[in-house]
Design a protein around this motif. Structure first.
Motif, PDB file in Angstrom:
ATOM      1  N   PHE A 174      41.283 -43.957  39.078  1.00  0.00           N
ATOM      2  CA  PHE A 174      41.277 -44.935  40.163  1.00  0.00           C
ATOM      3  C   PHE A 174      42.286 -44.539  41.238  1.00  0.00           C
ATOM      4  CE2 PHE A 174      39.396 -47.476  36.807  1.00  0.00           C
ATOM      5  CZ  PHE A 174      38.413 -48.210  37.492  1.00  0.00           C
ATOM      6  N   PHE A 175      41.909 -44.794  42.498  1.00  0.00           N
ATOM      7  CA  PHE A 175      42.769 -44.521  43.645  1.00  0.00           C
ATOM      8  C   PHE A 175      42.826 -45.771  44.523  1.00  0.00           C
ATOM      9  CE2 PHE A 175      41.224 -40.472  42.236  1.00  0.00           C
ATOM     10  CZ  PHE A 175      42.264 -39.578  42.447  1.00  0.00           C
ATOM     11  N   LEU A 176      43.978 -45.994  45.141  1.00  0.00           N
ATOM     12  CA  LEU A 176      44.166 -47.156  46.002  1.00  0.00           C
ATOM     13  C   LEU A 176      45.102 -46.776  47.139  1.00  0.00           C
ATOM     14  CD1 LEU A 176      43.904 -50.260  46.568  1.00  0.00           C
ATOM     15  CD2 LEU A 176      45.908 -50.556  45.092  1.00  0.00           C
ATOM     16  N   GLY A 177      44.803 -47.279  48.344  1.00  0.00           N
ATOM     17  CA  GLY A 177      45.694 -46.985  49.451  1.00  0.00           C
ATOM     18  C   GLY A 177      45.269 -47.632  50.745  1.00  0.00           C
ATOM     19  N   PRO A 178      46.108 -47.502  51.783  1.00  0.00           N
ATOM     20  CA  PRO A 178      45.812 -48.113  53.073  1.00  0.00           C
ATOM     21  C   PRO A 178      44.743 -47.341  53.836  1.00  0.00           C
ATOM     22  CG  PRO A 178      47.829 -46.844  53.212  1.00  0.00           C
ATOM     23  CD  PRO A 178      47.412 -46.819  51.767  1.00  0.00           C
ATOM     24  N   SER A 179      44.029 -48.085  54.681  1.00  0.00           N
ATOM     25  CA  SER A 179      42.979 -47.511  55.511  1.00  0.00           C
ATOM     26  C   SER A 179      43.215 -47.940  56.956  1.00  0.00           C
ATOM     27  CB  SER A 179      41.604 -47.985  55.030  1.00  0.00           C
ATOM     28  OG  SER A 179      40.563 -47.418  55.799  1.00  0.00           O
ATOM     29  N   PHE A 180      42.868 -47.082  57.904  1.00  0.00           N
ATOM     30  CA  PHE A 180      43.134 -47.394  59.313  1.00  0.00           C
ATOM     31  C   PHE A 180      42.005 -46.862  60.196  1.00  0.00           C
ATOM     32  CE2 PHE A 180      44.364 -43.015  59.041  1.00  0.00           C
ATOM     33  CZ  PHE A 180      44.060 -42.493  60.292  1.00  0.00           C
ATOM     34  N   GLU A 181      41.956 -47.369  61.426  1.00  0.00           N
ATOM     35  CA  GLU A 181      41.061 -46.817  62.446  1.00  0.00           C
ATOM     36  C   GLU A 181      41.640 -47.083  63.826  1.00  0.00           C
ATOM     37  OE1 GLU A 181      36.535 -47.154  64.317  1.00  0.00           O
ATOM     38  OE2 GLU A 181      36.965 -48.054  62.358  1.00  0.00           O
ATOM     39  N   PHE A 213      38.060 -51.010  72.695  1.00  0.00           N
ATOM     40  CA  PHE A 213      39.240 -50.439  72.050  1.00  0.00           C
ATOM     41  C   PHE A 213      39.471 -51.176  70.745  1.00  0.00           C
ATOM     42  CE2 PHE A 213      43.879 -49.859  71.419  1.00  0.00           C
ATOM     43  CZ  PHE A 213      43.885 -48.474  71.369  1.00  0.00           C
ATOM     44  N   ASN A 214      39.525 -50.421  69.627  1.00  0.00           N
ATOM     45  CA  ASN A 214      39.686 -51.013  68.306  1.00  0.00           C
ATOM     46  C   ASN A 214      40.878 -50.403  67.583  1.00  0.00           C
ATOM     47  OD1 ASN A 214      37.245 -52.580  68.405  1.00  0.00           O
ATOM     48  ND2 ASN A 214      36.095 -50.705  67.981  1.00  0.00           N
ATOM     49  N   ILE A 215      41.689 -51.257  66.988  1.00  0.00           N
ATOM     50  CA  ILE A 215      42.697 -50.817  66.026  1.00  0.00           C
ATOM     51  C   ILE A 215      42.532 -51.687  64.784  1.00  0.00           C
ATOM     52  CG2 ILE A 215      45.146 -50.585  65.482  1.00  0.00           C
ATOM     53  CD1 ILE A 215      45.720 -50.158  68.373  1.00  0.00           C
ATOM     54  N   GLY A 216      42.292 -51.041  63.649  1.00  0.00           N
ATOM     55  CA  GLY A 216      42.052 -51.775  62.420  1.00  0.00           C
ATOM     56  C   GLY A 216      42.898 -51.270  61.271  1.00  0.00           C
ATOM     57  N   LEU A 217      43.273 -52.185  60.389  1.00  0.00           N
ATOM     58  CA  LEU A 217      44.021 -51.869  59.177  1.00  0.00           C
ATOM     59  C   LEU A 217      43.332 -52.507  57.984  1.00  0.00           C
ATOM     60  CD1 LEU A 217      47.702 -52.444  60.368  1.00  0.00           C
ATOM     61  CD2 LEU A 217      46.540 -50.246  60.078  1.00  0.00           C
ATOM     62  N   GLY A 218      43.442 -51.860  56.850  1.00  0.00           N
ATOM     63  CA  GLY A 218      42.817 -52.408  55.655  1.00  0.00           C
ATOM     64  C   GLY A 218      43.206 -51.616  54.427  1.00  0.00           C
ATOM     65  N   PHE A 219      42.293 -51.562  53.477  1.00  0.00           N
ATOM     66  CA  PHE A 219      42.568 -50.862  52.228  1.00  0.00           C
ATOM     67  C   PHE A 219      41.301 -50.180  51.743  1.00  0.00           C
ATOM     68  CE2 PHE A 219      40.756 -54.836  50.788  1.00  0.00           C
ATOM     69  CZ  PHE A 219      39.997 -54.482  49.673  1.00  0.00           C
ATOM     70  N   GLU A 220      41.490 -49.225  50.838  1.00  0.00           N
ATOM     71  CA  GLU A 220      40.377 -48.569  50.168  1.00  0.00           C
ATOM     72  C   GLU A 220      40.743 -48.392  48.705  1.00  0.00           C
ATOM     73  OE1 GLU A 220      37.618 -44.493  50.351  1.00  0.00           O
ATOM     74  OE2 GLU A 220      39.013 -44.987  51.993  1.00  0.00           O
ATOM     75  N   VAL A 221      39.799 -48.689  47.831  1.00  0.00           N
ATOM     76  CA  VAL A 221      39.965 -48.453  46.408  1.00  0.00           C
ATOM     77  C   VAL A 221      38.754 -47.672  45.927  1.00  0.00           C
ATOM     78  CG1 VAL A 221      38.939 -50.704  45.811  1.00  0.00           C
ATOM     79  CG2 VAL A 221      40.346 -49.499  44.134  1.00  0.00           C
ATOM     80  N   SER A 222      38.993 -46.658  45.096  1.00  0.00           N
ATOM     81  CA  SER A 222      37.882 -45.840  44.633  1.00  0.00           C
ATOM     82  C   SER A 222      38.078 -45.439  43.181  1.00  0.00           C
ATOM     83  CB  SER A 222      37.724 -44.590  45.499  1.00  0.00           C
ATOM     84  OG  SER A 222      38.849 -43.738  45.374  1.00  0.00           O
ATOM     85  N   TYR A 223      36.953 -45.147  42.538  1.00  0.00           N
ATOM     86  CA  TYR A 223      36.916 -44.600  41.183  1.00  0.00           C
ATOM     87  C   TYR A 223      36.161 -43.288  41.283  1.00  0.00           C
ATOM     88  CZ  TYR A 223      35.551 -43.988  36.277  1.00  0.00           C
ATOM     89  OH  TYR A 223      35.351 -43.486  35.024  1.00  0.00           O
ATOM     90  N   ASP A 224      36.775 -42.185  40.837  1.00  0.00           N
ATOM     91  CA  ASP A 224      36.210 -40.875  41.121  1.00  0.00           C
ATOM     92  C   ASP A 224      36.353 -39.948  39.930  1.00  0.00           C
ATOM     93  OD1 ASP A 224      35.206 -38.608  42.285  1.00  0.00           O
ATOM     94  OD2 ASP A 224      36.620 -38.562  43.958  1.00  0.00           O
TER      95      ASP A 224
END
Length: 400
Positions: A174-181, A213-224
């Motif tokens: 499992f992986f977890l971390g911040p996501s941005f755009e 114009f977009n600025i976004g923050l969030g998260f991503e979790v994955s199983y790999d």
């Protein structure tokens, strides 16, 4: 695309593979000690060169999305830590296209692996300076809007940068971390029909153009558990990503999205070596004051290949597909670098998952050329049965 054009395209790809491919061998790891440190220091440029593998394919081409073009596809792979034998090679595919219709675009999709695969960075950086098409919002509008320079066309100058920094959770998969755009889009040369589209007007669009114009923050979790993420033969991948965009972050509007994706890969040894069945399903749903440029789309080189890029869009999209991948096993080195893939799938767009506007069937096949070990250049021919059209795609690495 006619059969004659397809044959010419396939011949061009094989010819370019033979004449333009450049590949550097993998670095041989060398243990340092006190008596060899000076030698290793002097050899560092050579070691870096050997660690880096670089492949390039290019030449004239044609796509229904952009017309005639000069395209270049490059693939960089390397190990960030050359003394770790188990670390995946980082992969950076880059595509450039100069378009006869005007402008160009560049896209890079890095997959970087750090610290014994305890940290990953997956992202995308794209610059577009070319004509694009907007068909409105919703399945019926998308299907019934005629594509032309007076109905759907506009010019887009945009830069898009998004990604996620993922941290492995302990010794798990499992992986977890911040996501941005961070995204900026400037739209101009608006076609007359697009200029009176209700969604375009509601979002502040004017006859001479608009900006987003977009600025976004969030998260991503994955199983790999994939053996090699860029071209898996075995394993499972599940990903959940959510990002939120708000005016306090600097975005023009308040909105967000959540996407969920499942992929699985299985070797088929009873059919021979390097024969793989892969399947995937993905849902992306957005909410709030979503710019139409950032709504959920169907039609790209990475989902239902055969539909125009962005032709079908709404707040929610979903698709599922299966793909058979077959590489030839031959004593001939050239033949053993060739293969093919065939796929079929179905998708939808709608205001939400429970209200699909319509069904989007899809199938196709493509050529595979191994430019580096386990790294393929692909030429895909996708079919849109609703419009009776075929589209062609050139890309490094697999669709999913």
């Amino acid at each position: 695309m006619s059969l004659h054009q397809i044959r010419k395209t396939l011949f061009l790809v094989v010819l370019l593979t033979i004449s333009v491919q450049f590949t550097y061998a993998q670095n041989t790891n060398v243990q340092q000690d006190s008596t060899t440190q000076e030698t290793e220091k002097n050899e560092k440029p050579e070691k870096i060169r050997k660690n880096l593998r670089f492949s390039i394919l290019g030449g004239p081409g044609y796509t229904p999305d952009y017309g005639f073009l000069i395209g270049v596809s490059m693939l960089f792979t390397f190990k960030i830590d050359t003394v770790d034998p188990n670390l995946n090679r980082s992969v950076v595919p880059i595509s450039l296209a100069w378009l006869s219709s005007g402008g160009f675009n560049v896209i890079a999709k890095p997959q970087l692996f750090f610290k014994n695969d305890k940290i990953r960075y997956f992202g995308q950086l794209q610059y577009r300076n070319n004509y694009d098409n907007y068909y409105g919002v919703g399945f019926n509008t998308n299907q019934n809007t005629v594509r032309s320079d007076t109905t759907t066309q506009f010019f887009q100058n945009s830069i898009v940068n998004f990604g996620s920094v993922l941290f492995r959770l302990g010794d798990s998969d499992f992986f977890l971390g911040p996501s941005f755009e961070v995204t900026y889009r400037n739209l101009s040369e608006i076609s007359p029909v697009m200029a009176i589209d209700p969604t375009y007007i509601e979002q502040g669009g004017k006859p001479d153009g608009t900006d987003f114009f977009n600025i976004g923050l969030g998260f991503e979790v994955s199983y790999d558990t994939r053996d090699i993420p860029a071209n898996a033969w075995e394993g499972i991948y599940f990903d959940l990503t959510a990002r939120y965009y708000d005016t306090w972050l600097g975005s023009d509007t308040q909105w967000g999205f959540m996407s969920a994706e499942y992929r699985q890969y299985k070797l088929l040894p009873f059919l021979g070596k390097r024969r793989v069945l892969a399947w995937t399903a993905k849902v992306r749903s957005s909410y709030g004051d979503v710019p139409f440029t950032d709504m959920s789309l169907i039609g790209s080189p990475f989902d239902l290949r055969g539909y125009y890029l962005g032709q079908y869009r709404d707040k929610t999209s979903a698709f599922t597909m299966a793909e058979y991948r077959h590489m030839f096993n031959s004593k001939s080195k050239l033949v053993s670098k060739l293969g093919f893939a065939a796929w079929g799938g179905v998708g939808m767009v709608g205001p939400d998952l429970w209200n699909p506007g319509g069904i989007l069937p899809n199938f196709g096949a493509g050529l595979r050329v191994e430019v580096q070990p386990r790294m393929n250049f692909r030429v895909d021919f996708g079919r849109d049965p609703l419009a009776g059209q075929n589209l062609v795609y050139f890309n490094m690495t697999e669709a999913f």
